[in-house]
Structure formats: structure tokens, C-alpha cells
Design an enzyme around this catalytic site. Structure first.
Site, mmCIF file in Angstrom:
data_model
loop_
_atom_site.group_PDB
_atom_site.id
_atom_site.type_symbol
_atom_site.label_atom_id
_atom_site.label_comp_id
_atom_site.label_asym_id
_atom_site.label_seq_id
_atom_site.Cartn_x
_atom_site.Cartn_y
_atom_site.Cartn_z
ATOM 1 N N HIS A 1 0.428 -4.907 -2.675
ATOM 2 C CA HIS A 1 -0.971 -4.818 -2.251
ATOM 3 C C HIS A 1 -1.380 -6.125 -1.584
ATOM 4 O O HIS A 1 -0.982 -7.212 -2.018
ATOM 5 C CB HIS A 1 -1.862 -4.553 -3.466
ATOM 6 N N CYS B 1 -4.242 -1.528 3.041
ATOM 7 C CA CYS B 1 -4.782 -2.796 2.550
ATOM 8 C C CYS B 1 -4.393 -3.951 3.459
ATOM 9 O O CYS B 1 -5.169 -4.906 3.626
ATOM 10 C CB CYS B 1 -4.315 -3.051 1.124
#
Length: 637
Positions: free
Chosen positions: A621, A337
């Protein structure tokens, strides 16, 4: 009928009908305005009155048929009107006059199917031949009501023919259909096939908006083929056949590289238009062996091109289509990510994207292992692809870390660390190309490390004092500015800390080599040259010496939508220091004087993107907020 007895002559009845038709046309004109409500009310009264007159008296229908340029009147009411309510009222009126709900079979049998027997022509047989040619190439997209009337009448045609056959006016329903409707149906079918082929691509991927003309033409042709099934073999098969056209051009054709645009093939992209095309294909194959075989060949041709995908039992192409927003994503391979979020930010910088795509690649390189080639492929897909996402596995394989290892897709990295490594690799990749200075031109700025002597010193023959202090300066280039966020309410406070400086005095005095003496001094860093696109890295991770581990700083820190960096540049700081000194000499407030200093042109930036981390220092994330800058002026970022 009773209505005719209310008038002294047929001419008076005709004037009433024509007057009602003229009133409704007037009410349907225009597209709104101050009189919209009044006109819609007139339309709601005029059409029902016209219906009742037409249904109650055959002479009233004859008067309607004789209205001057009645085809134009129908077009203006059903298609050209900019008032949706009026078009819907016209749609309801045409159907009500053709098939009134409160009339039985005997009412229909009072009319004639062709008008050649001396009786009044049935309204179904008047309206359908009049409206069918309009359905071939309607002038506007506001044609839903027109196609609705045509398809409703076509669906009732077999019922009407059966009524007249049962009443022994025709030997069979097919005989009635052949005499009253067949010639025009056959002619319109051929015209619709030609019009479908000539129809340009209207529907665009990623945007709402169906091609109502295409949908109406497909549905109308379907209704005609249901009435005239022998036409299927004539139009379905062959190089120019409908089966091949529908299957390829309308549904499954992949555009070529030159035509790979949002408005490229296939013609049917919206669910409603694709549904109409599928229904027409099914009708063509039903009861026509030639069309069935042709459709089977097309399906085998398409499926032979697809690789067998294990586990995709519920595969739906719509699930991998580009999102309605029009942007292509990057697939997360596990813990990539950070990379995806950063690459999306870089892609949306128009100048950087355009130059990356123009970097020449040597013919003798292994492109599978060439980072620039893989980055070009990624940017090309993000720009041109119609798929939902791009697989970054090949880029991860081509990108090598300092140990020569490819990206470990299961291991998350700090995005700032990855950015520095990526820029280092890209600088090497573009060396010797016309884009050699790309990173410096897009992101490169300069900071200057200053040591400013507070004491008077003599350097050579020059004497420096408090009004003109001696400065020792050393410039460095940068791609990102590192800002502290701990205990800072906003990035303005972080920038103030960045240029605040440190006083060197007492035992920590600065030894000025040029003056060969120790002096009190100020050591600070400021910006000497601003980049086109400014990247600010907020230092959210630090090492906790008490716990002996890496921790995340979760302090709240605001950032503005626009940022003026003049106060943090060398020139801006010096101008503000000079203004403050002048204010003190004059006995004025130095803070007010500093606030009145105007910023230099080119020091302003607009917020273009935010790369966010959620989670802890060990796991989390990354995701991005990006402003679409297509068409925006190049400059601050």
C-alpha cells in the site's frame, strides 16, 4: 421583611444593593490578568449576597430595579465580561433571583406581573423584558449565558401565569400571559425573524466553532413560538417564510459555484446549530397546517433532485463531508493508492497546481478522454470541493498506458514508473500551450556525465594536466534522481554514492578521442542544474538473480528535514576539490578545508512530502505525508 428592618431607611438598603451591583460589575471586568483569581472570588461572593438580599426583601428588588442604567449593567455582566466564571455567576444569579429554590408559590404571589397594581414587579417580569431585546442582536459571541437566562425564563413563563390564574388574580393563564408578556413577545419574535435573515454565515466547514448567536436566536424564537403559537402562521409560510429560510439557507442549501467557499451556505454547519434549526422547524410544523404543507413541499423539492442510491439505507451526509483538516481525499478504486498518493503530492505544489488549472482545453476535444481536462477536474475538486473525497474513475479512464489501455484499477503499479508515464503524457498534453515548459520549470533539472582525464593530454593546441584536467561532458535532463538505499544509513550516503564516480584504469582505460589516446580517467555523474522541486526516488525494488524475482529492499534509511545539494552539483564538487588540493599543498587537513566551503544560494531544500510504500514487492500500500505549503515561498521542494 427582616432585611429591611436592619436599615434605618430605604435609602440605606438601596445604597447596599447598588454597591453590591457595582462590586460585581467591577469583578466581571477585563479578561484575566494578575488579579483574575481575586476578581473571580469577589464575583462568587457578591452575586450570592445580592441574591439573598433580593429574595429576602421586595424593597431590595425595587432597589435593584432602580440601579442607574440597569440594562447596561446586565449586558456587562452577562455578555461583555471576558471572564467566563463571572458570566456563569451572573447567569446563576439572575435565575436564582427570579425563581429561588427555597421559596414556595406564596413568595411569587407577593409580587405583581405588571407593576401597575401598586405592588413590586415580579423579578421574572422585570428581567425577561429587559433581556429579551438584547437577545435579538447580542454584541458578542460570548452570549451563551444571556440566551441561557432568556430561555430559562421563557420556559417558566407559563408556570408563572398559571400560578396567578390559580390564585384568582387573572381569569386564565392566557389572560395573564396576554397582559404581562404578549406585546413584547410578539415584537421580539418579529425582530428575531428579521435578525436571523440578516445574520451572516459565521460557521466554517472543516473548522470547530459554533455560531452561538445563531443558536441562541433559534432557541429563543422556538421558546417564544411555544408561548405564542398563533405567530407560526404569520412567520412560517411564503417566499420569506421561516420554513423555507430554515430548510434552505440554514440546513440544505447548496452554494453556487461563485459562493462555494468554506464559509458559504448553509448557515448551520455544526451539529449544535443544525439541531436547533431542526427543532425550530419541527415546532413550526406542529399545530400549523400551513407550515406543515410548506415543509412537506420543501422536502419533496429536495428529494426529487437526488438520484436513488441503492444500498444506502444508512446514508448520512455528514459521513461524506470534508474532513475537519480541510483537505479532500481521493477514493481508492481497489489498487490505485499509488496514483492517489502521487496526485496528492503534485496537487500540494502550489505552482504546479495553479498552472495545471490554467492550461487551455480545446473546444473540439472529447473531454471524457482528455487527460489534462480530467486532471484539471481532479485538482479543481481537491481545491474547491466540500466533499470528503473525489472519485478518480474518469481520470483512470482518460489515462492511457503505452499500449493505449486505461488504468487497471485492480492492478498496482510502481509509483516511480507511473510518475514517468504521467509526466510523459502531460508533456504531450501541454505542448503548444502557454504552460508548455511547466514540467521543466517545476521539476526539471540537469545532470552531467563527466569523464575526467587523470593523465596529461593534448587536445588541439591546449595541454591539460592534473591541475587543469581535460573533461568530456554530456548533459541530460531529469525529473527524479534515482538513489540507492541498500546498505545506506541515510540519503546523504546515497547522494555521495550517486556522485562518487568510477576509476577507469588498467585494462579499462578510457580512450580519449579528442587526444587520440588511452588514459586513466574518472567517470562520474553530478548535477549541473538543480530543479525548483527536487524529487528523490529511493530504489526500494530490485531483481534478485538468485531467486529470479523482484524483491523489496527494506534497509533503514534516514532523511533530513532540510537538504543542501551544493556538494552534489558540478560547481560545488569542483570548488571542494580545489579547496582540498590547496589544503594539501599548504600541509593542511583537506577534510577541514572542504567543510569550510560555503554553499551557493538556492541549493537548499525543505522536505515537503514523503510517499511511503508498505508491504512487499508483489503487494502493499502507498500513502503520503505532505506538508501544507499554502502561503509558503516557492522554490525548493
Amino acid at each position: 421583611g427582616g432585611l429591611g428592618e436592619l436599615f434605618d431607611s430605604d435609602a440605606q438598603l438601596e445604597r447596599l444593593i447598588h454597591r453590591l451591583m457595582g462590586i460585581f460589575r467591577y469583578a466581571a471586568e477585563g479578561e484575566g490578568g494578575e488579579q483574575q483569581g481575586d476578581r473571580e472570588m469577589v464575583a462568587r461572593w457578591a452575586m450570592p449576597l445580592l441574591e439573598q438580599c433580593a429574595v429576602s426583601c421586595p424593597k431590595a428588588l425595587s432597589a435593584l430595579y432602580s440601579f442607574p442604567k440597569v440594562e447596561r449593567w446586565a449586558t456587562e455582566c452577562l455578555v461583555a465580561s471576558g471572564r467566563t466564571a463571572s458570566r456563569r455567576e451572573a447567569f446563576r444569579g439572575f435565575l436564582a433571583m427570579s425563581w429561588p429554590r427555597d421559596r414556595d408559590e406564596h413568595w411569587h404571589l407577593n409580587f405583581d406581573l405588571t407593576g401597575e397594581g401598586g405592588g413590586v414587579l415580579h423579578p421574572h417580569c422585570f428581567f425577561l423584558p429587559m433581556l429579551l431585546p438584547l437577545a435579538v442582536k447580542p454584541p458578542l459571541q460570548t452570549c451563551g449565558e444571556l440566551f441561557g437566562v432568556v430561555q430559562s425564563l421563557l420556559s417558566q413563563t407559563n408556570r408563572l401565569c398559571a400560578m396567578f390564574a390559580d390564585a384568582a388574580k387573572y381569569p386564565t393563564p392566557d389572560a395573564a400571559l396576554h397582559e404581562a408578556f404578549a406585546p413584547q413577545l410578539d415584537m421580539v419574535a418579529g425582530s428575531l425573524v428579521a435578525a436571523l435573515r440578516e445574520r451572516p454565515v459565521i460557521e466554517v466547514r472543516g473548522r470547530q466553532g459554533e455560531d452561538f448567536v445563531l443558536i441562541g436566536a433559534l432557541n429563543t424564537l422556538l421558546s417564544i413560538l411555544q408561548l405564542r403559537p398563533h405567530l407560526k402562521a404569520q412567520y412560517a409560510v411564503g417566499e420569506q417564510g421561516l420554513v423555507r429560510y430554515l430548510y434552505r439557507d440554514c440546513l440544505f442549501e447548496s452554494p453556487s459555484a461563485e459562493e462555494c467557499t468554506p464559509d458559504g451556505l448553509p448557515k448551520c454547519k455544526m451539529p449544535s446549530s443544525r439541531k436547533s434549526a431542526f427543532h425550530l422547524l419541527r415546532e413550526l410544523a406542529s399545530g400549523c397546517p400551513e407550515a406543515y404543507r410548506e415543509l412537506l413541499q420543501e422536502m419533496l423539492r429536495l428529494h426529487s433532485r437526488r438520484e436513488l442510491r441503492q444500498g444506502m439505507y444508512l446514508y448520512q451526509p455528514s459521513q461524506v463531508d470534508k474532513a475537519p483538516c480541510g483537505f479532500v481525499g481521493l477514493r481508492n478504486l481497489g489498487a490505485t493508492c499509488y496514483m492517489n498518493s502521487l496526485l496528492q503530492q503534485l496537487f500540494h505544489i502550489p505552482e504546479f497546481r495553479a498552472n495545471v488549472l490554467q492550461v487551455p482545453i480545446a473546444d473540439n476535444v472529447d473531454r471524457a478522454e482528455d487527460l489534462m481536462w480530467q486532471l484539471q477536474c481532479l485538482f479543481g475538486y481537491l481545491q474547491e470541493s466540500e466533499k470528503q473525497y473525489y472519485e478518480t474513475r474518469s481520470l483512470c479512464s482518460a489515462y492511457k498506458d503505452y499500449d493505449g489501455q486505461p488504468v487497471n484499477t485492480s492492478l498496482q503499479m510502481d509509483v516511480d514508473e507511473y510518475l514517468n508515464m504521467l509526466f510523459d503524457r502531460l508533456e504531450t498534453a501541454i505542448k503548444g500551450t502557454p504552460q508548455e515548459c511547466l514540467l521543466k520549470e517545476c521539476f526539471g533539472g540537469k545532470v552531467v556525465n563527466q569523464i575526467i582525464c587523470k593523465d596529461a593530454v593534448t587536445v588541439g593546441d591546449e595541454v591539460f594536466d592534473g591541475d587543469r584536467p581535460f573533461k568530456s561532458e554530456r548533459e541530460e535532463t531529469f525529473f527524479t534522481l534515482q538513489l540507492e538505499v541498500k546498505h545506506k544509513r541515510n540519503i546523504l550516503e546515497s547522494l555521495d554514492l550517486f556522485v562518487e564516480g568510477e576509476v577507469l584504469e588498467g585494462d579499462n582505460k578510457y580512450f580519449c578521442e579528442e587526444a587520440d589516446q588511452k588514459v586513466d580517467a574518472v567517470k562520474r555523474v553530478c548535477i549541473s542544474e538543480l530543479p525548483k522541486t527536487l524529487i528523490l526516488h529511493l530504489k526500494r525494488f530490485e531483481f534478485d538473480l538468485d531467486c529470479m524475482k523482484k524483491v523489496k529492499v527494506n534497509d533503514f534509511c534516514e532523511f533530513p528535514m532540510t537538504l543542501d545539494m551544493d556538494a552534489y552539483t558540478r560547481d560545488g564538487i569542483e570548488r571542494r576539490e580545489k579547496a582540498a588540493k590547496e589544503a594539501v599543498k599548504q600541509g593542511l587537513d583537506p577534510a577541514s578545508a572542504v567543510a569550510q566551503v560555503e554553499s551557493r544560494e538556492g541549493s537548499g531544500y525543505e522536505l515537503a512530502g514523503v510517499l511511503v510504500h508498505t508491504g512487499t514487492a508483489d503487494s502493499g500500500h502507498y500513502y503520503s505525508y505532505i506538508r501544507d505549503r499554502c502561503g509558503a515561498a516557492k522554490g525548493g521542494g
